[in-house]
Design an enzyme around this catalytic site. Structure first.
Site, PDB file in Angstrom:
ATOM      1  N   GLY A  28      -2.272  -0.647  -0.334  1.00 26.72           N
ATOM      2  CA  GLY A  28      -2.998  -0.589   0.727  1.00 26.72           C
ATOM      3  C   GLY A  28      -2.867  -1.717   1.878  1.00 26.72           C
ATOM      4  O   GLY A  28      -1.840  -1.974   1.726  1.00 26.72           O
ATOM      5  N   ASN A  29      -3.797  -1.780   2.805  1.00 22.51           N
ATOM      6  CA  ASN A  29      -3.470  -2.721   3.767  1.00 22.51           C
ATOM      7  C   ASN A  29      -4.815  -3.628   4.151  1.00 22.51           C
ATOM      8  O   ASN A  29      -5.901  -3.105   3.652  1.00 22.51           O
ATOM      9  CB  ASN A  29      -2.681  -2.324   4.917  1.00 22.51           C
ATOM     10  CG  ASN A  29      -3.563  -1.294   5.628  1.00 22.51           C
ATOM     11  OD1 ASN A  29      -4.584  -1.284   6.190  1.00 22.51           O
ATOM     12  ND2 ASN A  29      -2.957  -0.133   5.590  1.00 22.51           N
TER      13      ASN A  29
END
Ligand code: CTP
Length: 400
Positions: free
Chosen positions: A207-208
């Site tokens: 993810g980020n």
């Protein structure tokens, strides 16, 4: 048009017409607005704060500080989409005209960045006095909107000009004004926001750090301007409660792609602000991957690029806007993305700018289009940046 979703600060000042304000609040709430009421001390002689608190379902504030709590006038001024000062007495009008700031109403007025409407109420002689008329002209010249007074019986028993406009007429005045400022009425918009999570196994993902704040702010500004917005939102604790924004929650790049493609068909405007993962694990493990003696390699495969594929099917009547987050040669890479993804505009963020990018409430952006020179904006709140982006979209669509 209704006042659905509008946040209204109603400031009540000391005039007999204040007795009509509980009815005014009821009508505003019935029209869909959320109303917070402020009063001057004199107003409380004419109307009960308890009645106003009951009908608005918010505490009524009358002082900059209530003993131990400070009522943040700047926050209230920023919260409001509209400030309505009704009734506005001759005394309060004089204060507004001259920047006097000795009570909460004046402090919020001076802090407000939204349109301000003033509904004067006074006796005819006071109304006609040159100083009152000068004050009115002054506050009009500052960009405020005056709701015309009525003619009829006044508190003095005389008949003449100076009555506060009736609550129903004030609602009409506000809705007429707001519908004129809704250039996207009847239009549909798609906004993507937030990160995507690409599952590695049942407990881990790629993810980020995106929070989705920028995209949510854009969705809300588009809705404020009248658009019906579909917000395709990745996993984040941020959300929109704007009634003009319909949220579709997604997790992965694949879901973002399919929901966005669906919504794009009927969209007039699409703003793709999501920070989409470019790769996902080739295979998701069905059980939790156990730690082994050796290292671990995960094979990744490319995700669907939603902006690229919407750019390919874009019709001439649709406006497509993408984001670009760059760390080197920002302008060059941004311009390349504009062309490669067939977008009408790219909003360029640089991670190098302090206060810009993920997690902050501010952003520093540059707007890239095909026909104009890049427009670099100063550090702005995400709401202000969203307004600038949407105004630029309107300009692009107008120029077509
Ligand atoms: N985007 C998308 N789908 C993807 C990747 C990106 O829709 N799979 C969109 C983003 O929402 C953004 C724009 O494409 O509007 C650019 O995203 P960015 O990550 O900056 O660019 P990439 O094309 O992924 O290129 P790179 O990461 O190599 O800079």
């Amino acid at each position: 048009m209704s006042l659905t979703g509008k946040k209204i600060v109603l400031a009540v000042t000391g005039s007999i017409a204040a007795y009509k304000t509980p009815q005014l609040v009821r009508l505003l709430v019935k029209a869909g607005a959320e109303v917070k009421v402020l009063t001057t001390r004199a107003a409380a002689d004419f109307v009960s704060p308890l009645s106003l608190a009951t009908v608005s379902k918010h505490p009524v504030l009358s002082d900059v500080s209530d003993g131990s709590t400070w009522n943040n006038h700047v926050e209230l001024g920023l919260w409001a989409d509209v400030m309505l000062i009704a009734p506005c007495s001759a005394n309060s009008l004089a204060k507004l005209a001259n920047g006097i700031c000795d009570n909460l109403v004046c402090a919020v007025y001076l802090s407000a960045r939204c349109p301000v409407f003033v509904a004067p109420a006074m006796d005819e002689d006071m109304w006609k006095h040159s100083s009152t008329q000068n004050n009115l002209n002054k506050i009009r010249s500052y960009g405020n909107h005056i709701i015309p007074v009525g003619h009829g019986e006044l508190a003095s028993g005389l008949v003449g000009e100076g009555r506060m406009a009736e609550p129903e007429d004030m609602i009409t005045f506000l809705t007429d004004f707001l519908s004129a400022t809704q250039p996207l009425k009847g239009k549909k918009a798609l906004v993507t926001a937030g990160p995507t999570y690409e599952r590695i196994d049942p407990v881990r993902f790629i993810g980020n750090f995106s929070t989705g704040k920028m995209g949510i702010a854009i969705a809300e500004v588009l809705a404020d301007k009248g658009a019906e917005v579909t917000l395709v939102l990745g996993p984040t604790s941020e959300r929109s409660q704007h009634p003009g924004v319909q949220t579709v929650r997604i997790e992965s790049a694949k879901e973002l792609y399919s929901e966005s493609t669906k919504a794009f068909e009927n969209a007039d405007i699409a703003v793709l602000a999501a920070a989409v993962a470019d790769y996902r694990p080739e295979q998701m493990a069905t059980e939790k991957i156990k730690k082994a003696e050796s290292g671990l390699s995960i094979s990744l495969t490319k995700t669907e690029d939603t902006l690229l594929s919407l750019g390919k099917i874009k019709r001439p009547d649709q406006t497509l806007v993408g984001f670009a987050l760059e760390t080197t040669n920002e302008l060059e890479h941004g311009m390349k993305k504009l062309v490669a993804k067939n977008a009408d505009m790219i909003v360029l963020n640089s991670l190098k700018d302090e206060g810009a990018g993920f997690g902050h409430d501010t952003n520093k952006i540059t707007l890239l289009t095909r026909s104009e020179a890049p427009e670099s904006l100063p550090l702005l709140s995400k709401k202000e940046a969203a307004i600038a982006i949407v105004n630029h979209i309107l300009k692009l669509r107008h120029a077509e």
